[in-house]
Motif scaffolding. Structure first.
Motif, short mmCIF file in Angstrom:
data_model
loop_
_atom_site.label_atom_id
_atom_site.label_comp_id
_atom_site.label_asym_id
_atom_site.label_seq_id
_atom_site.Cartn_x
_atom_site.Cartn_y
_atom_site.Cartn_z
N GLY A 124 1.08 -1.34 0.14
CA GLY A 124 -0.09 0.05 0.02
C GLY A 124 1.07 1.28 -0.31
N PRO A 125 -0.02 2.38 -0.29
CA PRO A 125 0.88 3.55 -0.14
C PRO A 125 1.17 3.78 1.04
N HIS A 126 2.41 4.21 0.85
CA HIS A 126 3.17 5.18 2.08
C HIS A 126 3.78 6.53 1.41
N PRO A 127 4.09 7.60 3.03
CA PRO A 127 4.18 9.09 3.05
C PRO A 127 6.17 8.90 2.14
N GLN A 128 6.47 7.66 2.98
CA GLN A 128 7.90 7.52 2.99
C GLN A 128 8.20 7.34 1.34
N ARG A 129 7.21 7.16 0.22
CA ARG A 129 7.25 6.87 -1.32
C ARG A 129 6.39 7.40 -1.72
N ALA A 130 6.76 9.44 -1.58
CA ALA A 130 6.36 10.38 -1.95
C ALA A 130 6.10 9.73 -3.56
N MET A 131 4.57 10.37 -3.92
CA MET A 131 4.62 10.46 -5.54
C MET A 131 4.17 11.79 -5.61
N VAL A 132 4.23 12.15 -6.85
CA VAL A 132 4.98 13.15 -7.95
C VAL A 132 4.39 13.25 -9.53
N PHE A 133 2.83 13.32 -9.52
CA PHE A 133 2.39 12.59 -10.93
C PHE A 133 1.78 13.03 -12.22
N GLN A 134 1.37 12.50 -13.51
CA GLN A 134 1.89 13.13 -14.54
C GLN A 134 1.01 15.20 -14.80
N SER A 135 0.16 14.61 -13.97
CA SER A 135 -0.90 15.88 -14.44
C SER A 135 -0.85 16.18 -12.80
N GLU A 136 -0.76 17.63 -13.71
CA GLU A 136 -0.54 19.16 -12.14
C GLU A 136 -2.05 19.24 -11.79
N ARG A 137 -3.17 18.46 -12.35
CA ARG A 137 -4.61 18.46 -11.90
C ARG A 137 -4.22 17.87 -10.12
N GLN B 228 -11.98 13.06 -8.33
CA GLN B 228 -10.61 12.08 -9.23
C GLN B 228 -9.71 11.55 -9.14
N GLN B 229 -9.46 10.07 -9.53
CA GLN B 229 -8.50 9.13 -8.91
C GLN B 229 -7.60 10.10 -8.89
N ILE B 230 -7.24 10.28 -9.10
CA ILE B 230 -5.71 11.52 -8.87
C ILE B 230 -5.77 12.38 -7.69
N HIS B 231 -6.99 12.57 -7.47
CA HIS B 231 -6.53 13.32 -5.88
C HIS B 231 -7.13 12.59 -4.87
N VAL B 232 -7.72 11.08 -5.14
CA VAL B 232 -7.18 10.18 -4.07
C VAL B 232 -6.10 9.53 -3.77
N GLU B 233 -5.36 9.06 -4.74
CA GLU B 233 -4.36 8.82 -4.74
C GLU B 233 -3.22 9.81 -4.59
N SER B 234 -3.41 10.83 -4.57
CA SER B 234 -2.84 11.86 -4.02
C SER B 234 -2.50 12.45 -2.57
N ILE B 235 -3.50 11.82 -1.43
CA ILE B 235 -3.85 12.02 -0.51
C ILE B 235 -3.33 10.76 -0.21
N LEU B 236 -3.19 9.60 -0.48
CA LEU B 236 -2.99 8.49 0.19
C LEU B 236 -1.16 8.60 0.37
N THR B 237 -0.65 8.86 -1.09
CA THR B 237 0.56 9.47 -0.85
C THR B 237 1.67 10.23 -0.39
N LEU B 238 0.61 10.85 0.87
CA LEU B 238 0.91 11.64 1.35
C LEU B 238 0.53 11.50 2.71
N GLY B 239 0.15 10.02 2.85
CA GLY B 239 -0.03 9.53 4.48
C GLY B 239 -1.75 9.81 4.99
#
Lengths: 299, 330
Positions: A124-137, B228-239
């Motif tokens: 599962g996702p974890h803040p230790q592995r932060a992700m930056v997405f392709q879309s700026e949205r 948006q899925q990308i917002h859900v994934e964003s907050i998950l990756t921020l912890g």
């Protein structure tokens, strides 16, 4: 045809000088330096077509009479990433490089094999592995720049004074001073991607995972942001995994470029680039690396 | 929710409460209701004498005054073009011309005044009702049941919409039932509402709730499903955890859509309010109209319509401003 052969001959001398792992997938070294280890990771999807409807699933359906079409996105990928390294995944579109990054982020799990972060299996996702997405949205439009960046520490339960300090430092680092109270609607695409980077690094993650973050931007902004990213990387000594399909971008940024072959996604070659930063895009050494990568992609 | 949002919501609720209290004071306070809960003054309708056209306000003065007002407005516009928006000038002009024409056709005896009471009569009648605390009682009665029903609709619509949007099982079981009930126009429930709850506030509240509940529910579902899925994934990756996804992503990103639902729901609730009051209650603006109709007191009927119109505009403006204040990021 002839020119490409000539180029190859010219390159052969340089290739000898290049340090690169011989055949990927043969060895994994376990020592403390590795931040991430990817061991024999495979990922496949099953595509069912019912009339006009196409369903893509991760698991095979037990009671389906129709035979699914298996889509192998990744096959036997083995790789380890050291602390402080800047690794680029390069490959044609659809080669599974983004899938591998999503596995590292924890959004997807491998069908076979294992992905580890600091020796622990990724679940599962974890803040230790932060992700930056392709879309700026991906930047939350309902929060100001400041709130977007402070959200991560807030979720970690960092107290407000420390949070303020960290946010101020990060905003300074991504050079958006003066835009703290702005809403994302008022910012340009390049600024938004900087916010996205800031939002990820404010958590002090172990690894920064970037999924074609500059892909949607114009060339000028992209070059600026690349220099920016290098500065950030040098100042905070972060491990960065960067997915891209842009050969020049990979050659410009990375220590190590992992070149993927198209479907099924496998590592074709790992190219180590030991040019110092800042790199000159027109220098002969840089162009040689670039041409070598281009050759790898083409074949 | 941000602090500013919370303050805005609290301020609006307090303002509405103050408004109700002020109207209550204006209508004579504690004397409004007797022990059974029915308004006392309702039956003391001021009908001791009929107005004749032009008795209180001179129609000629009215028409000339309106014409002068419109002219002054245009004069001001030409003098201070930057201060007064042209849209406002045109809107007020068309309203002014309508009022003059309306007064004129009755004044010239083209139409009998009982069939179309002119503005002067309507204003005189409303003034009379206001002075006798008759109008205030009905306004308060209407606003009270509207607010109760509307807040009930928000309190039920948003959480249910949230559950339906997020949980497949809830949606599968509840959706068909809701779709069956949704297509029945709320006023069709009136006979049963009266049978179940009796005459008074409860059936009206039920009808209004039914009218405003569905737009709020459907828009909440739509808003949350459009997260948006990308917002859900964003907050998950921020912890973020599951609750953070609900609270910090779904709610704010669905908020504009939810607020659209609230505004539509308020509009439909307003319609249902008047419909229900024509039948199911013993006080309120709808009841006032119906009562006046029975007595062929057409100026009161029209006056009631004018008050309903004004209040509708007022509440819609309040809601619109609130939306703009809260959803500043769009």
């Amino acid at each position: 045809m002839r020119t490409s052969i000539e180029e190859n001959r010219d390159l052969s001398a340089i290739k000898k000088n290049m340090e690169r792992s011989s055949t990927p997938g043969t060895k994994t070294i376990h020592n403390g330096r590795h931040v991430m280890e990817i061991e024999n990771v495979s990922k496949s999807f099953f595509v069912y077509t019912n009339g006009g409807e196409t369903v893509i699933t991760e698991k095979k359906r037990f009671f389906s009479r129709k035979k699914p079409c298996e889509l192998v996105a990744l096959k036997d990928v083995t790789l380890s990433i050291d602390h402080g390294e800047f690794v680029a995944f390069l490959g044609p579109s659809g080669c599974g490089k983004s899938t591998l990054l999503r596995i590292l982020a924890g959004f997807e799990s491998p069908s076979n094999g294992m992905a580890k972060c600091k020796g622990a299996c990724i679940q599962g996702p974890h803040p230790q592995r932060a992700m930056v997405f392709q879309s700026e949205r991906a930047v939350f439009p309902w929060l100001t720049v400041e709130s977007n960046i402070s959200l991560g520490p807030r979720l970690q339960g960092v107290d407000s004074e420390q949070r303020k300090e960290r946010v101020a430092k990060t905003i300074n680092l991504i050079q958006l001073t003066g835009f703290e109270k702005s809403y994302p609607r008022t910012l340009s695409g390049g600024m938004l991607q900087r916010v996205a980077v800031g939002r990820a690094i404010v958590n002090h993650p172990e690894v920064l995972l970037m999924d074609e973050p500059f892909g949607a931007l114009d060339a000028q902004t992209r070059n600026n942001l690349q220099d920016h990213l290098i500065r950030i990387w040098q100042s905070i000594e972060q491990t960065i995994v960067f997915v891209t399909h842009d050969i020049e971008e990979a050659a410009y940024l990375a220590n190590r470029v992992v070149v993927f072959s198209a479907r099924p996604g496998q590592i074709r070659e790992i190219v180590k680039i030991d040019l110092p930063h800042p790199r000159e895009r027109t220098s002969p050494e840089f162009l040689e690396f670039r041409n070598h990568l281009a050759d790898l992609i083409r074949h | 929710m941000e602090l500013r949002t919370k303050i805005a919501v609290v301020a609006i609720v307090m303002a509405l409460g103050l408004l109700t209290v002020a109207l209550d004071r204006a209508s004579g306070g504690e004397q409004v209701y007797d022990q059974k809960g029915g308004p006392v003054d309702t039956w003391n309708r001021p009908m001791e004498k009929e107005f004749k056209v032009g008795e209180v306000h001179n129609p000629l003065h009215f028409m000339i005054g309106m014409a002068i007002a419109v002219a002054i407005l245009h004069l001001l516009k030409s003098q201070f073009p930057k201060v007064i928006p042209i849209v406002l000038v045109r809107a007020l002009t068309s309203v002014g011309v309508l009022l003059i024409a309306w007064e004129l056709i009755v004044y010239m005896h083209f139409v009998r005044s009982v069939l179309l009471p002119p503005p002067t009569t309507v204003i005189a009648k409303l003034q009379g009702h206001w002075a006798k605390h008759y109008l205030q009682i009905h306004i308060i009665a209407s606003i009270q049941r509207l607010f109760i029903a509307f807040f009930l609709a928000i309190l039920t619509g948003i959480p249910l919409g949230f559950l339906i949007a997020n949980f497949r099982r809830v949606s599968d079981y509840i959706d068909p039932l809701l779709n069956l009930i949704r297509v029945i126009p709320p006023p069709a429930w009136l006979p049963f509402a009266i049978l179940w709850f009796g005459i008074g506030n409860p059936p009206a509240i039920y009808i209004i709730w039914l009218g405003s509940f569905f737009p709020i529910l459907l828009n909440t579902i739509r808003g949350i499903r459009n997260t948006q899925q990308i917002h859900v994934e964003s907050i998950l990756t921020l912890g973020g955890k599951r609750m953070d996804v609900y609270r910090r992503v779904m709610l704010p990103s669905a908020f504009p859509t939810i607020f659209t639902g609230i505004r539509i729901g308020f509009g439909i609730g307003w319609v249902c309010l008047v419909t229900a009051e024509l039948v199911a209650v013993d006080a309120g603006l709808g009841w006032m109209i119906e009562d006046a109709r029975n007595l062929l007191d057409t100026p009161t009927v029209l006056g009631g319509m004018v008050v309903i119109c004004m209040l509708g505009i007022l509440f819609d403006t309040i809601l619109r401003k609130t939306e703009q204040m809260i959803v500043r990021w769009q």
